[in-house]
Design an enzyme around this catalytic site. Structure first.
Site, PDB file in Angstrom:
ATOM      1  N   GLY A   1    -101.615 -12.138 -91.105  1.00  0.00           N
ATOM      2  CA  GLY A   1    -102.431 -12.912 -90.185  1.00  0.00           C
ATOM      3  C   GLY A   1    -101.604 -13.502 -89.053  1.00  0.00           C
ATOM      4  O   GLY A   1    -100.370 -13.456 -89.054  1.00  0.00           O
TER       5      GLY A   1
ATOM      6  N   LEU B   1    -100.935 -16.642 -88.137  1.00  0.00           N
ATOM      7  CA  LEU B   1     -99.983 -17.656 -88.559  1.00  0.00           C
ATOM      8  C   LEU B   1     -98.961 -17.082 -89.522  1.00  0.00           C
ATOM      9  O   LEU B   1     -97.762 -17.369 -89.423  1.00  0.00           O
ATOM     10  CB  LEU B   1    -100.716 -18.834 -89.199  1.00  0.00           C
ATOM     11  CG  LEU B   1     -99.828 -19.933 -89.796  1.00  0.00           C
ATOM     12  CD1 LEU B   1     -98.883 -20.502 -88.741  1.00  0.00           C
ATOM     13  CD2 LEU B   1    -100.685 -21.034 -90.416  1.00  0.00           C
TER      14      LEU B   1
ATOM     15  N   ASP C   1    -104.201 -10.222-104.562  1.00  0.00           N
ATOM     16  CA  ASP C   1    -105.572 -10.726-104.520  1.00  0.00           C
ATOM     17  C   ASP C   1    -105.564 -12.139-105.085  1.00  0.00           C
ATOM     18  O   ASP C   1    -105.455 -12.331-106.291  1.00  0.00           O
ATOM     19  CB  ASP C   1    -106.485  -9.819-105.349  1.00  0.00           C
ATOM     20  CG  ASP C   1    -107.930 -10.303-105.380  1.00  0.00           C
ATOM     21  OD1 ASP C   1    -108.245 -11.311-104.704  1.00  0.00           O
ATOM     22  OD2 ASP C   1    -108.739  -9.678-106.102  1.00  0.00           O
ATOM     23  N   ILE C   2    -105.663 -13.128-104.202  1.00  0.00           N
ATOM     24  CA  ILE C   2    -105.540 -14.509-104.672  1.00  0.00           C
ATOM     25  C   ILE C   2    -106.749 -14.964-105.489  1.00  0.00           C
ATOM     26  O   ILE C   2    -106.702 -16.014-106.132  1.00  0.00           O
ATOM     27  CB  ILE C   2    -105.294 -15.495-103.508  1.00  0.00           C
ATOM     28  CG1 ILE C   2    -106.479 -15.556-102.548  1.00  0.00           C
ATOM     29  CG2 ILE C   2    -104.009 -15.128-102.777  1.00  0.00           C
ATOM     30  CD1 ILE C   2    -106.336 -16.641-101.478  1.00  0.00           C
TER      31      ILE C   2
ATOM     32  N   THR D   1    -111.910 -17.088 -92.768  1.00  0.00           N
ATOM     33  CA  THR D   1    -112.032 -17.871 -91.542  1.00  0.00           C
ATOM     34  C   THR D   1    -113.244 -17.498 -90.694  1.00  0.00           C
ATOM     35  O   THR D   1    -113.388 -17.999 -89.582  1.00  0.00           O
ATOM     36  CB  THR D   1    -110.761 -17.717 -90.688  1.00  0.00           C
ATOM     37  OG1 THR D   1    -110.540 -16.335 -90.419  1.00  0.00           O
ATOM     38  CG2 THR D   1    -109.546 -18.303 -91.406  1.00  0.00           C
TER      39      THR D   1
ATOM     40  N   THR E   1    -107.696 -27.100 -92.587  1.00  0.00           N
ATOM     41  CA  THR E   1    -108.400 -27.089 -91.299  1.00  0.00           C
ATOM     42  C   THR E   1    -109.032 -28.423 -90.944  1.00  0.00           C
ATOM     43  O   THR E   1    -109.321 -29.258 -91.814  1.00  0.00           O
ATOM     44  CB  THR E   1    -109.513 -26.021 -91.346  1.00  0.00           C
ATOM     45  OG1 THR E   1    -110.295 -26.059 -90.147  1.00  0.00           O
ATOM     46  CG2 THR E   1    -110.454 -26.256 -92.512  1.00  0.00           C
ATOM     47  N   ASP E   2    -109.305 -28.604 -89.658  1.00  0.00           N
ATOM     48  CA  ASP E   2    -110.049 -29.764 -89.168  1.00  0.00           C
ATOM     49  C   ASP E   2    -111.501 -29.741 -89.616  1.00  0.00           C
ATOM     50  O   ASP E   2    -112.180 -30.778 -89.577  1.00  0.00           O
ATOM     51  CB  ASP E   2    -109.999 -29.807 -87.643  1.00  0.00           C
ATOM     52  CG  ASP E   2    -110.562 -28.534 -87.000  1.00  0.00           C
ATOM     53  OD1 ASP E   2    -110.100 -27.435 -87.366  1.00  0.00           O
ATOM     54  OD2 ASP E   2    -111.471 -28.639 -86.144  1.00  0.00           O
TER      55      ASP E   2
ATOM     56  N   TYR F   1    -117.956 -23.226 -94.350  1.00  0.00           N
ATOM     57  CA  TYR F   1    -116.513 -23.027 -94.234  1.00  0.00           C
ATOM     58  C   TYR F   1    -115.770 -24.324 -94.541  1.00  0.00           C
ATOM     59  O   TYR F   1    -114.800 -24.339 -95.316  1.00  0.00           O
ATOM     60  CB  TYR F   1    -116.179 -22.539 -92.829  1.00  0.00           C
ATOM     61  CG  TYR F   1    -114.713 -22.533 -92.498  1.00  0.00           C
ATOM     62  CD1 TYR F   1    -113.839 -21.659 -93.134  1.00  0.00           C
ATOM     63  CD2 TYR F   1    -114.196 -23.401 -91.530  1.00  0.00           C
ATOM     64  CE1 TYR F   1    -112.481 -21.649 -92.821  1.00  0.00           C
ATOM     65  CE2 TYR F   1    -112.845 -23.394 -91.210  1.00  0.00           C
ATOM     66  CZ  TYR F   1    -111.991 -22.523 -91.865  1.00  0.00           C
ATOM     67  OH  TYR F   1    -110.653 -22.522 -91.551  1.00  0.00           O
TER      68      TYR F   1
END
Length: 282
Positions: free
Chosen positions: A10, A12, A36-37, A60, A99-100, A123
């Site tokens: 990705g 990041l 695979d998490i 995301t 995330t915000d 999300y």
């Protein structure tokens, strides 16, 4: 020290791997095809030998999560829990990127790291659940919230805006959503600095200082590309109704980071001026 970066392909993740490699550190880069998490067993075996695990993997697709929340939860919450548990079991420290969107965006002053969560989207709910899992499964684990990310390694807002301004001769951008444009290179740097400083486990904010609207950031992007910033026209969120509402205010405070002895990322304008050539391919 052995680092493992999850979600390494990705935007990041690429910069985290690049930073670690440039430092001469031992790093294993894993993406979805490698680990695979959502599979607890895979996480247990995949993290063996790790000292630090950086989780950049996430669902995301903000709008799609509104209709497929269970799938987003599997990655953002269950996946985060699997990594946190496995990291604790092997004695590794997890750095989890959040995330915000765990906030509803109704504030008018920067959100502190310990401000109450109130996500307004699917999300956001899944990411908030992931934060809870990470913190409950390892006292030493770190949660770094970021927002308004851009970088050279993937699709991002400033590059898209410049492309549209060229193709259409102008572009409308909302001026009533306010946040902190943040370079993935700077987040990667902060990850390393926070781990090296051995800051206490907890939640910290990995965003640039200051704040601006999407409209103002778009104008800065177009100007950096050598075009007239007036090609960017202000509009409101009411003109861009989406399945998942965007936070109106996503400015995050950095007090907890400073209290831990780590300097936050610099002002967004300064960082964008350094990032623009690589991000826009100039």
């Amino acid at each position: 020290m052995q680092w493992i970066v999850i979600g390494a392909a990705g935007m990041l993740g690429q910069d985290v791997v690049s930073r670690l490699t440039a430092d001469g550190r031992s790093v294993v880069a894993l993406d979805r095809a490698d680990l695979d998490i959502t599979d607890p067993g895979a996480c247990t075996s995949g993290l063996k030998g790790a000292d630090v695990v950086v989780n950049c993997a996430a669902w995301t697709a903000v709008d799609l999560a509104e209709e497929r929340e269970a799938e987003a939860f599997a990655v953002n919450a269950t996946g985060a829990a699997n990594l946190a548990r496995s990291a604790t079991d092997v004695g590794a420290r997890l750095v989890h990127i959040s995330t915000d969107y765990v906030f509803d965006g109704s504030a008018r002053s920067p959100y502190a790291a310990d401000a109450p969560q109130d996500p307004a989207t699917a999300y956001g709910r899944t990411k908030a659940a992931g934060e809870w899992a990470v913190r409950s499964l390892g006292a030493q684990h770190l949660v770094l919230r970021t927002a308004y990310l851009y970088g050279a390694g993937g699709a991002c807002f400033p590059r898209t805006i410049v492309k549209l301004a060229v193709e259409r001769g102008g572009v409308d951008v909302v001026d009533d959503q306010y946040g902190q444009p943040t370079w993935t290179v700077d987040v990667a740097d902060l990850v390393v600095r926070a781990v090296d400083a051995r800051i206490p486990g907890g939640i910290y904010h990995a965003t640039s200082q200051g704040g601006t609207s999407w409209y103002e950031f778009a104008a800065a992007a177009v100007a950096a590309a050598g075009m007239d910033p007036q090609l960017v026209r202000p509009t409101t969120s009411a003109s861009f109704v989406r399945p998942a509402p965007r936070p109106a205010y996503s400015v995050l405070g950095h007090e907890s980071l400073r209290a831990a002895g780590v300097e936050p990322i610099g002002p967004w304008q300064e960082r964008w001026s350094l990032a623009a050539p690589s991000v826009l391919g100039l």
